[in-house]
Design a protein around this motif. Structure first.
Motif, short mmCIF file in Angstrom:
data_model
loop_
_atom_site.label_atom_id
_atom_site.label_comp_id
_atom_site.label_asym_id
_atom_site.label_seq_id
_atom_site.Cartn_x
_atom_site.Cartn_y
_atom_site.Cartn_z
N GLU A 1 15.53 -49.33 -44.25
CA GLU A 1 15.26 -48.17 -45.45
C GLU A 1 15.87 -47.27 -44.60
O GLU A 1 15.68 -46.28 -44.71
CB GLU A 1 13.69 -48.32 -45.44
CG GLU A 1 13.62 -49.95 -46.94
CD GLU A 1 12.25 -49.27 -46.86
OE1 GLU A 1 11.81 -49.75 -45.93
OE2 GLU A 1 12.29 -51.61 -47.94
N PHE A 2 15.30 -47.17 -43.57
CA PHE A 2 15.39 -45.54 -42.04
C PHE A 2 16.99 -45.61 -41.81
O PHE A 2 17.59 -44.25 -42.96
CB PHE A 2 14.53 -46.25 -41.06
CG PHE A 2 14.97 -44.40 -40.09
CD1 PHE A 2 13.97 -43.69 -40.17
CD2 PHE A 2 15.85 -44.08 -39.66
CE1 PHE A 2 14.13 -42.07 -39.63
CE2 PHE A 2 16.75 -42.96 -38.76
CZ PHE A 2 15.14 -41.65 -38.99
N THR A 3 18.01 -46.58 -42.14
CA THR A 3 18.80 -46.08 -41.82
C THR A 3 20.10 -45.46 -43.29
O THR A 3 21.00 -44.96 -43.01
CB THR A 3 19.85 -47.22 -41.33
OG1 THR A 3 20.06 -48.38 -42.04
CG2 THR A 3 19.30 -47.64 -39.66
N GLU A 4 18.84 -46.23 -44.35
CA GLU A 4 20.04 -46.18 -45.46
C GLU A 4 20.02 -43.97 -45.73
O GLU A 4 20.76 -43.59 -46.46
CB GLU A 4 19.04 -47.12 -46.56
CG GLU A 4 19.34 -48.07 -46.59
CD GLU A 4 18.67 -49.22 -47.87
OE1 GLU A 4 17.83 -48.28 -47.96
OE2 GLU A 4 18.91 -50.07 -47.17
N HIS A 5 18.28 -43.21 -45.69
CA HIS A 5 17.94 -42.56 -45.25
C HIS A 5 18.72 -40.96 -44.66
O HIS A 5 18.59 -39.85 -44.94
CB HIS A 5 16.72 -42.42 -46.07
CG HIS A 5 16.34 -43.75 -47.75
ND1 HIS A 5 16.51 -42.92 -48.82
CD2 HIS A 5 15.41 -44.26 -47.26
CE1 HIS A 5 15.89 -43.38 -49.51
NE2 HIS A 5 15.57 -44.16 -48.98
#
Length: 277
Positions: free
Chosen positions: A257-261
């Motif tokens: 999820e971090f890499t998506e944002h």
């Protein structure tokens, strides 16, 4: 003060030098392929440049924090209160994060929580960049101790001591440092990677809550830290590594999820999926 802006400007000379080197670009190639797809030679170069630039800015901020103490970290009142409430239970508290955003600077929030604190950190002698606390010779480890995972029993005794004193223990959840023991495979960005499960075993043995937390750099000298999720591992689950796989998978989901944002602030510069090849 011109120090920080001047250092940022110097990155426009330093970053292209490293980005032009094929062996350096290869270190993040698999992550960039999975995150951005196959974008052609020029697109891949631009993606790599952006990633290196963000990493360089983080290193500058880290140095300024160590030398001048200038870095502002924001967190929501709700997240901070969650940390305070969990720490106040007196059972100890494990914080799991990853090599993303401003992870070292994010650890400065620990100073606002009472009790002993320790960070499990592998210091690679080949690394030329300093941790932020190493820039001040008079204050080498401000507010926390360092536990080396390469020490006897992987530093387990030291970790247990901190937690039994109702302290805070911060562990990096995204690298196993070459050890295949206490590691499980999890799904991550369309593939499989190995993640360590020592933190989840400790939580089970000592009945300690786990907070998965990440931080990202929001601007020059500014960052934000937040709680991704809270994990309660049942007590006395035993030594079988696979039992803890769902909890490592929970961390991996938060990391994805971090890499998506914040795709340009992912700093695992190696192929995490290498064994698939």
């Amino acid at each position: 003060m011109a120090g920080r802006p001047l250092a940022y400007c110097m990155l426009f000379f330093v970053v292209p030098f490293y980005t032009l080197r094929p062996n350096i670009r290869r270190r993040s190639a698999e992550y960039r392929r999975r995150r951005f797809g196959d974008r052609g030679a020029l697109g891949q170069f631009v993606d790599c440049f952006k990633l290196h630039m963000e990493f360089g800015k983080m290193l500058v901020d880290r140095a300024v924090m160590g030398i001048l103490g200038q870095f502002s970290l924001d967190a929501s009142p709700e997240d901070f209160q969650t940390l305070v409430d969990l720490a106040a239970q007196g059972r100890g508290l494990i914080l799991i994060t990853g090599h993303v955003g401003c992870w070292q600077l994010g650890m400065s929030v620990l100073n606002k929580i009472d009790g002993p604190k320790a960070i499990v950190m592998y210091n690679n002698r080949k690394d030329v960049d300093k941790h932020y606390y190493e820039h001040d010779d008079g204050n080498e480890h401000p507010g926390f101790s360092i536990i080396d995972p390469r020490s006897a029993m992987g530093g387990t005794l030291e970790m247990m001591t901190v937690l039994k004193q109702a302290g805070l223990l911060c562990i990096m959840g995204d690298r196993s440092f070459g050890s295949t023991k206490n590691v499980v495979d999890v799904d991550f960005m369309g593939g499989t990677i190995p993640l360590p499960i020592s933190a989840y075993k400790l939580a089970s043995n000592l009945n300690v809550p786990i907070v998965v937390t990440f931080s990202h750099r929001t601007g020059a000298g500014y960052g934000r830290i937040w709680i991704s999720r809270v994990i309660d591992v049942p007590e006395n689950m035993g030594r079988n590594a696979q039992i803890y796989q769902p909890y490592a998978q929970c961390f991996a989901k938060g990391l994805e999820e971090f890499t998506e944002h914040h795709p340009w602030q992912f700093y695992n510069f190696y192929n995490m999926w290498e064994k698939e090849e």
